[in-house]
Design a protein around this motif. Structure first.
Motif, PDB file in Angstrom:
ATOM      1  N   GLY A 285      15.702   8.895 -10.372  1.00 27.07           N
ATOM      2  CA  GLY A 285      15.825   9.500 -11.690  1.00 27.07           C
ATOM      3  C   GLY A 285      16.986   8.932 -12.492  1.00 27.07           C
ATOM      4  O   GLY A 285      16.863   8.707 -13.700  1.00 27.07           O
ATOM      5  N   LEU A 286      18.108   8.682 -11.817  1.00 30.40           N
ATOM      6  CA  LEU A 286      19.249   8.078 -12.511  1.00 30.40           C
ATOM      7  C   LEU A 286      18.932   6.663 -12.983  1.00 30.40           C
ATOM      8  O   LEU A 286      19.278   6.282 -14.108  1.00 30.40           O
ATOM      9  CB  LEU A 286      20.480   8.072 -11.600  1.00 30.40           C
ATOM     10  N   LEU A 287      18.297   5.889 -12.130  1.00 34.83           N
ATOM     11  CA  LEU A 287      17.905   4.536 -12.521  1.00 34.83           C
ATOM     12  C   LEU A 287      16.933   4.580 -13.691  1.00 34.83           C
ATOM     13  O   LEU A 287      17.050   3.815 -14.650  1.00 34.83           O
ATOM     14  CB  LEU A 287      17.294   3.793 -11.334  1.00 34.83           C
TER      15      LEU A 287
ATOM     16  N   LEU B 197      -1.006   6.632  -3.583  1.00 30.07           N
ATOM     17  CA  LEU B 197      -0.373   6.114  -4.805  1.00 30.07           C
ATOM     18  C   LEU B 197       0.105   4.681  -4.604  1.00 30.07           C
ATOM     19  O   LEU B 197      -0.062   3.841  -5.484  1.00 30.07           O
ATOM     20  CB  LEU B 197       0.790   7.016  -5.218  1.00 30.07           C
ATOM     21  N   LEU B 198       0.698   4.407  -3.450  1.00 32.13           N
ATOM     22  CA  LEU B 198       1.148   3.051  -3.146  1.00 32.13           C
ATOM     23  C   LEU B 198      -0.020   2.075  -3.138  1.00 32.13           C
ATOM     24  O   LEU B 198       0.052   0.989  -3.722  1.00 32.13           O
ATOM     25  CB  LEU B 198       1.867   3.013  -1.790  1.00 32.13           C
TER      26      LEU B 198
ATOM     27  N   MET C 105       7.581   8.383  -8.280  1.00 26.67           N
ATOM     28  CA  MET C 105       8.587   8.318  -7.206  1.00 26.67           C
ATOM     29  C   MET C 105       9.511   9.535  -7.232  1.00 26.67           C
ATOM     30  O   MET C 105       9.854  10.078  -6.177  1.00 26.67           O
ATOM     31  CB  MET C 105       9.387   7.022  -7.299  1.00 26.67           C
ATOM     32  N   VAL C 106       9.891   9.974  -8.412  1.00 22.27           N
ATOM     33  CA  VAL C 106      10.724  11.177  -8.510  1.00 22.27           C
ATOM     34  C   VAL C 106       9.947  12.396  -8.006  1.00 22.27           C
ATOM     35  O   VAL C 106      10.464  13.220  -7.254  1.00 22.27           O
ATOM     36  CB  VAL C 106      11.215  11.381  -9.961  1.00 22.27           C
ATOM     37  N   ALA C 107       8.679  12.503  -8.407  1.00 24.38           N
ATOM     38  CA  ALA C 107       7.853  13.630  -7.965  1.00 24.38           C
ATOM     39  C   ALA C 107       7.682  13.632  -6.444  1.00 24.38           C
ATOM     40  O   ALA C 107       7.758  14.693  -5.811  1.00 24.38           O
ATOM     41  CB  ALA C 107       6.490  13.584  -8.651  1.00 24.38           C
ATOM     42  N   LEU C 108       7.463  12.463  -5.854  1.00 24.89           N
ATOM     43  CA  LEU C 108       7.326  12.401  -4.396  1.00 24.89           C
ATOM     44  C   LEU C 108       8.634  12.775  -3.704  1.00 24.89           C
ATOM     45  O   LEU C 108       8.624  13.483  -2.680  1.00 24.89           O
ATOM     46  CB  LEU C 108       6.869  11.015  -3.960  1.00 24.89           C
TER      47      LEU C 108
ATOM     48  N   HIS D 112       7.369   3.561 -16.358  1.00 26.57           N
ATOM     49  CA  HIS D 112       7.749   4.967 -16.487  1.00 26.57           C
ATOM     50  C   HIS D 112       6.868   5.842 -15.599  1.00 26.57           C
ATOM     51  O   HIS D 112       7.362   6.773 -14.944  1.00 26.57           O
ATOM     52  CB  HIS D 112       7.640   5.430 -17.945  1.00 26.57           C
ATOM     53  N   LEU D 113       5.600   5.532 -15.560  1.00 24.73           N
ATOM     54  CA  LEU D 113       4.675   6.270 -14.704  1.00 24.73           C
ATOM     55  C   LEU D 113       5.049   6.120 -13.230  1.00 24.73           C
ATOM     56  O   LEU D 113       5.059   7.098 -12.476  1.00 24.73           O
ATOM     57  CB  LEU D 113       3.243   5.781 -14.951  1.00 24.73           C
TER      58      LEU D 113
END
Length: 150
Positions: A37-39, A96-97, A57-60, A51-52
């Protein structure tokens, strides 16, 4: 050993190993979500697809943190429900990967992309295998609990 003794043993506190694993999931998920999220926040001009990907990645990361917190707050064995939840998270993450890797491979058309798809698909198959195993183990434990309780 009578049924009451067996159910009592099954209802004991979580083992140290299991608690440590849940703490690792909680902290790893929070750390991954925080750093991603910081990145993401420092790069506002990224393309929409990026962005997606950052959002996923943040959601996971948050999902793994939620899983760790949930499993830690239960403090007793969950009759393998925690394994089923973790396996579903792994299936979603590897799906997702795999989807992202296939998209990249198709758009770029390189051999490296094909190798990435192979690795991602292998990981996805492993995740599905773990899910099937976790569901079977949970069903067996619940059958055994029912036999002992009734």
């Amino acid at each position: 050993m009578n049924p009451d003794d067996m159910i009592g043993r099954l209802s004991g506190p979580l083992s140290l190993r299991r608690r440590i694993g849940n703490v690792v999931a909680l902290l790893g998920g929070l750390g991954g979500a925080l750093f991603t999220g910081l990145l993401w926040a420092t790069e506002p001009t990224l393309p929409g697809r990026t962005h997606l990907a950052f959002g996923a990645m943040v959601a996971l990361g948050l999902a793994w943190a939620g899983y760790g917190a949930w499993a830690l707050t239960r403090r007793t064995p969950l009759f393998a429900l925690d394994r089923v939840v973790a396996a579903w998270l792994a299936v979603v993450a590897t799906a997702l990967l795999t989807a992202g890797t296939v998209t990249i491979a198709i758009t770029r058309g390189t051999w490296a992309g094909a190798a990435g798809v192979t690795v991602a698909a292998t990981l996805a198959m492993l995740a599905v295998t773990f899910l099937l195993r976790a569901r079977a183990d949970r069903a067996a434990l619940l059958r055994r609990k029912h036999e002992l309780g009734g």
